[in-house]
Design an enzyme around this catalytic site. Structure first.
Site, PDB file in Angstrom:
ATOM      1  N   GLN A  47       0.831  -1.202   0.000  1.00 44.86           N
ATOM      2  CA  GLN A  47       0.000   0.000   0.000  1.00 44.86           C
ATOM      3  C   GLN A  47       0.866   1.253   0.000  1.00 44.86           C
ATOM      4  O   GLN A  47       1.594   1.499   0.965  1.00 44.86           O
ATOM      5  CB  GLN A  47      -0.882  -0.025   1.259  1.00 44.86           C
ATOM      6  CG  GLN A  47      -1.763   1.196   1.446  1.00 44.86           C
ATOM      7  CD  GLN A  47      -2.418   1.200   2.812  1.00 44.86           C
ATOM      8  OE1 GLN A  47      -1.783   0.845   3.809  1.00 44.86           O
ATOM      9  NE2 GLN A  47      -3.665   1.602   2.892  1.00 44.86           N
ATOM     10  N   GLY A  48       0.798   2.065  -1.060  1.00 46.09           N
ATOM     11  CA  GLY A  48       1.571   3.315  -1.112  1.00 46.09           C
ATOM     12  C   GLY A  48       0.709   4.505  -0.741  1.00 46.09           C
ATOM     13  O   GLY A  48       0.122   5.157  -1.600  1.00 46.09           O
ATOM     14  N   TYR A  49       0.599   4.748   0.543  1.00 47.62           N
ATOM     15  CA  TYR A  49      -0.250   5.846   1.026  1.00 47.62           C
ATOM     16  C   TYR A  49       0.597   6.954   1.670  1.00 47.62           C
ATOM     17  O   TYR A  49       0.775   8.016   1.121  1.00 47.62           O
ATOM     18  CB  TYR A  49      -1.263   5.311   2.047  1.00 47.62           C
ATOM     19  CG  TYR A  49      -2.595   4.881   1.456  1.00 47.62           C
ATOM     20  CD1 TYR A  49      -2.663   4.205   0.246  1.00 47.62           C
ATOM     21  CD2 TYR A  49      -3.791   5.151   2.120  1.00 47.62           C
ATOM     22  CE1 TYR A  49      -3.885   3.814  -0.289  1.00 47.62           C
ATOM     23  CE2 TYR A  49      -5.018   4.755   1.597  1.00 47.62           C
ATOM     24  CZ  TYR A  49      -5.067   4.089   0.396  1.00 47.62           C
ATOM     25  OH  TYR A  49      -6.278   3.706  -0.117  1.00 47.62           O
ATOM     26  N   SER A  50       1.132   6.696   2.882  1.00 48.92           N
ATOM     27  CA  SER A  50       1.801   7.751   3.647  1.00 48.92           C
ATOM     28  C   SER A  50       3.065   8.237   2.951  1.00 48.92           C
ATOM     29  O   SER A  50       3.716   7.485   2.214  1.00 48.92           O
ATOM     30  CB  SER A  50       2.188   7.231   5.034  1.00 48.92           C
ATOM     31  OG  SER A  50       1.059   6.919   5.774  1.00 48.92           O
TER      32      SER A  50
ATOM     33  N   SER B  75       4.095  -1.110   4.151  1.00 47.97           N
ATOM     34  CA  SER B  75       4.288  -2.419   4.782  1.00 47.97           C
ATOM     35  C   SER B  75       4.806  -3.433   3.777  1.00 47.97           C
ATOM     36  O   SER B  75       4.195  -3.630   2.732  1.00 47.97           O
ATOM     37  CB  SER B  75       2.967  -2.932   5.358  1.00 47.97           C
ATOM     38  OG  SER B  75       2.492  -2.034   6.313  1.00 47.97           O
TER      39      SER B  75
ATOM     40  N   GLU C  90      -9.234  -1.247   5.849  1.00 49.09           N
ATOM     41  CA  GLU C  90      -7.982  -1.429   6.573  1.00 49.09           C
ATOM     42  C   GLU C  90      -8.229  -1.302   8.080  1.00 49.09           C
ATOM     43  O   GLU C  90      -7.738  -2.102   8.874  1.00 49.09           O
ATOM     44  CB  GLU C  90      -6.956  -0.380   6.133  1.00 49.09           C
ATOM     45  CG  GLU C  90      -5.651  -0.525   6.917  1.00 49.09           C
ATOM     46  CD  GLU C  90      -4.582   0.482   6.508  1.00 49.09           C
ATOM     47  OE1 GLU C  90      -4.881   1.425   5.763  1.00 49.09           O
ATOM     48  OE2 GLU C  90      -3.437   0.311   6.967  1.00 49.09           O
TER      49      GLU C  90
ATOM     50  N   GLU D 148      -5.986   9.398  17.381  1.00 45.22           N
ATOM     51  CA  GLU D 148      -6.547  10.756  17.378  1.00 45.22           C
ATOM     52  C   GLU D 148      -7.299  11.024  16.078  1.00 45.22           C
ATOM     53  O   GLU D 148      -8.355  11.675  16.078  1.00 45.22           O
ATOM     54  CB  GLU D 148      -5.426  11.782  17.597  1.00 45.22           C
ATOM     55  CG  GLU D 148      -4.837  11.768  19.003  1.00 45.22           C
ATOM     56  CD  GLU D 148      -3.985  10.533  19.320  1.00 45.22           C
ATOM     57  OE1 GLU D 148      -3.497   9.870  18.366  1.00 45.22           O
ATOM     58  OE2 GLU D 148      -3.818  10.214  20.510  1.00 45.22           O
TER      59      GLU D 148
END
Lengths: 394, 381
Positions: free
Chosen positions: A131-134, A166, A249, A378
């Site tokens: 997964q290429g998110y952050s 990951s 997720e 949060e």
């Protein structure tokens, strides 16, 4: 015999015949997981057979439609399958972010060609996804991501960097958020693309965590060519896909923490390791009180997981309820592992053969990431306040 | 069993919410409290509730009930919790009904269930004698006397004691306080010679009495269940009451939470609604999470009772529910007062009524410590 009971009998017989003996130990920790993919090295012949057989039946993804490699089972049938697997201690045949994250998103947003191309390979464990998110500058504020995809006729050229990817160093393909409109508001210029990690210009670098393990990577893209056929949903509409996928997720992460530590109740472990008084109580009233609270909350959380599961149709997104599960499940898991360390005392502060080289301490350290990865606690609370409570300015 | 309500149960919930919204809003409870009525509920309202079939909701149709089981009783209790409706529902329709339907002889059932199910006759459970809920500590003495028994002792904090027509009394016929063996349940009419009751004013303004048994003679027919074997039935009766109390507290927590979120979304300071501050948003979001868990464990406990689970399983799920929901409801009420700011301290706002009722409901039939301890023992630590 009802139809469902008929299905149960058939399933039981099939599992009995097809589940290899070494796949029946009930193990469900990291070490026993089978992630599949092009580069996967099977731990045993049994692990390989188990993935092949379950994959061929579509039972690695039991509720997906058959045309996409799934089992085509109803939710009730999938539950029966899980019960029958649990009954013989069958391991999960396959873990893949393609199952828990990409699959649901493709089923909802993918083109027919994309579903036919990618989903069966996930089902059979042939392609392992990451997964290429952050990004370094886009964590909780994910939509501010800056990895860019410049449009050229039939393809994009992607440049930028992802972080916390990951198992990027072991994955075959990536589903990735990229910026395709640099003028639009931040949520409105994002696209969701798929590409092969072997494409020229992709490099990965594992990140060592406080637990000593390296499940995450930095991932770099240097002029990576991505065909437009691999754009999911419309250009600049990637945020819709991204958000939908995130609910899955979060649900997955929440479900990981259903109330047991290595299959045993925390209190039971404490009684075994610390001993009990003549009433059978753990011999430290203040610790016991904390254990009671943790067990109570774990059991209550299991109840919530069940009720949410029972109230949702197969494949349906939980929406913001996934944030409820993610928030509570991860905070609870951190609390449980703090208590496991407290119970373990000196013995678990040392790396010895008896404690699998300090595995409990490593697990404890790993849990610190639970309430950060997949959106911090949060962020989850903010989603709940905004979408479930409609609070002003949330 | 799926942890969701079925269609009939959803309809019951809608009917209960509709009825209570119209006939028993929080304002009705406030008016009752201000009237200082010693009965602790409105007989007119109870008569209407009985007409809805609630008095016999857990009683089978053959005995004049509506046969909705404990899940049905829990649904009504949750809605009553939302509006703080005071009634003998828990005492008579849950504790009394379970005692008679599960453990009453054919004669006792025939004599009492129709009156219970119609709401005309009220039952109450007299179990605790001290400060805390400790059913095994039952000391009230019942000794053989003539053809029957003579009862001597006291019962504390008997809910709906001021108005009950019949008491289900836990007594000691052998052994010592602390022993589970030697407890016997009796059905004792409120007008029995030697039985006196003193109404106590309580923090939640409901009907509670202290009972004094001074040489109260009862016949052998008054025994409910078996002599000396009353502890297990008592636990079943209590478990039903605990599960339904949990449901009532889910109602308290939900309503207190809803009014609190509404208040902080309106109340302005620094030129903006205070609910726009993350310090409050995150606490509200946490509470939502806790309340969702409270709902799930309560339904699980109610369903387990109706499914006839064995006593060990039932005790476990009921203790989870009573402990967890008690904590959650207290948290919802405490946070509610804090988030209401100065208004939360005033009697004019309803949030204070909730914290009072929750304090009592969380204490009744075992607080979170009692049930947490019991849970740990069933889990082996």
């Amino acid at each position: 015999m009802s139809e469902l009971e008929g299905f149960r009998a058939e399933t039981r017989a099939w599992l009995e015949e097809n589940c290899p003996a070494d796949m029946r130990d009930g193990a469900h920790d990291d070490a026993s997981a089978c992630w599949g993919g092009r580069r996967w090295e099977f731990a045993s012949e049994g692990q390989k057979l188990w993935l092949e057989r379950m994959g061929a039946k579509g039972w690695t993804v039991p509720t997906w439609p058959k045309e996409y490699g799934g089992g085509g089972l109803s939710k009730a049938e999938a539950k029966v399958l899980q019960e029958e697997m649990d009954a013989i201690g069958a391991r999960k045949p396959h873990d893949n972010f393609g199952i828990t994250m990409l699959g649901p998103a493709l089923l909802k947003f993918g083109s027919e060609a994309q579903k036919l191309e990618h989903l069966p390979k996930v089902a059979r464990g042939e392609i392992r996804w990451c997964q290429g998110y952050s990004e370094p500058g886009a964590g909780s504020d994910l939509a501010s991501l800056r990895t860019r995809a410049d449009s050229h006729d039939d393809h994009y050229i992607v440049n930028g960097q992802k972080i916390w990817t990951s198992y990027a160093d072991r994955a075959d393909w990536i589903f990735c958020l990229v910026r395709t409109d640099f003028e639009a508001a931040k949520h409105k210029g994002i696209s969701f693309v798929l590409f092969d990690m072997e494409t020229e210009g992709v490099t990965t670098k594992p990140i060592k965590l406080i637990s000593g393990s390296s499940p995450f990577c930095e991932t770099f893209f240097d002029n990576v060519r991505v065909e437009k056929a691999n754009l999911v949903h419309a250009e600049n509409k990637g945020w819709d896909v991204a958000k939908y996928l995130l609910t899955h997720e979060r649900e997955m992460i929440g479900n990981l923490f259903g109330g047991m530590t290595g299959g045993r109740a925390l209190g039971e472990i404490a009684a075994h390791e610390l001993g009990t008084d003549d009433r059978g109580h753990v011999d430290d009233p203040l610790l016991r009180s904390k254990l009671v609270q943790a067990e109570l909350d774990s059991l209550a959380f299991s109840g919530l997981l069940q009720s949410v599961g029972d109230g949702t149709k197969a494949g349906e997104s939980l929406g913001a309820m996934s944030s409820v599960l993610k928030y509570y499940g991860t905070e609870l898991n951190k609390r449980r592992h703090e208590l496991m360390m407290e119970v373990g005392g000196h013995d678990e502060l040392q790396m010895t053969d008896a404690n699998r080289d300090g595995q409990r301490a490593k697990d404890w350290l790993r849990t610190k990431g639970n309430s950060i990865e997949g959106g911090t606690s949060e962020v989850q609370l903010q989603i709940i306040a905004k979408h479930m409570l409609q609070m002003p300015g949330a | 069993m799926a942890l969701v309500l079925n269609e009939d149960q959803e309809m019951l919930r809608e009917a209960a919410a509709g009825f209570l919204g119209e006939h028993a809003p929080v304002a009705a409870f406030r008016a009752l409290r201000d009237s200082a009525d010693k009965r602790g509920f409105s007989p007119e309202l109870w008569a209407s509730m009985a007409e809805m079939g609630w008095a016999g909701i857990a009683v089978r149709e053959a005995h004049g009930g509506a046969d909705f089981g404990l899940v049905g009783a829990g649904i009504v209790a949750e809605e009553m919790g939302k509006t703080l409706t005071a009634s003998p529902f828990l005492s008579s329709s849950v504790l009394g009904a379970v005692a008679l339907t599960r453990f009453g002889s054919a004669n006792q059932q025939a004599a009492h269930l129709p009156g219970l199910a119609s709401g005309a006759h009220l039952f109450a459970l007299a179990v605790d004698e001290g400060r805390k809920h400790r059913p095994a500590q039952t000391a009230l003495n019942a000794k053989r006397h003539g053809n029957g028994f003579q009862l001597n002792g006291t019962k504390a904090f008997v809910v709906d004691g001021p108005t009950a027509d019949q008491f289900i009394v836990a007594t000691r016929t052998s052994g010592a306080p602390g022993d589970e063996h030697g407890i016997t349940l009796f059905l004792v009419p409120a007008d029995a010679a030697g039985l006196s009751r003193e109404t106590r004013e309580t923090v939640d303004s409901r009907g509670v009495a202290e009972l004094l048994f001074d040489a109260v003679d009862v016949t052998a027919d008054a025994v409910l269940g078996e002599i000396d074997q009353g502890y297990a039935p008592l636990e079943t009766i209590l478990n039903a009451g605990r599960a339904v109390l949990a449901a009532e507290m889910v109602g308290h927590a939900s309503a207190a939470f809803e009014m609190t979120v509404a208040y902080i979304s309106e109340r302005k300071q620094f030129g903006v609604p205070v609910g726009s501050f993350q310090a409050l948003q995150h606490r509200a979001a946490h509470l939502l999470t806790e309340i969702e868990m409270a709902k799930a464990v309560t339904l699980a406990a109610l369903q387990a009772f109706d499914a006839g689970e064995d006593e060990h399983t039932l005790s476990r799920v009921v203790s989870i529910a009573k402990a967890k929901v008690g904590q959650v409801a207290l948290l919802a009420a405490q946070e509610g007062i804090q988030m209401h700011g100065g208004m939360g301290m005033t009697d004019a706002f309803d949030i204070g009524l909730y914290i009072k009722r929750v304090r009592v409901a969380s204490e009744l039939f075992g607080d979170a410590s009692f049930h947490g301890n019991r849970l740990a023992e069933t889990l082996g630590f």
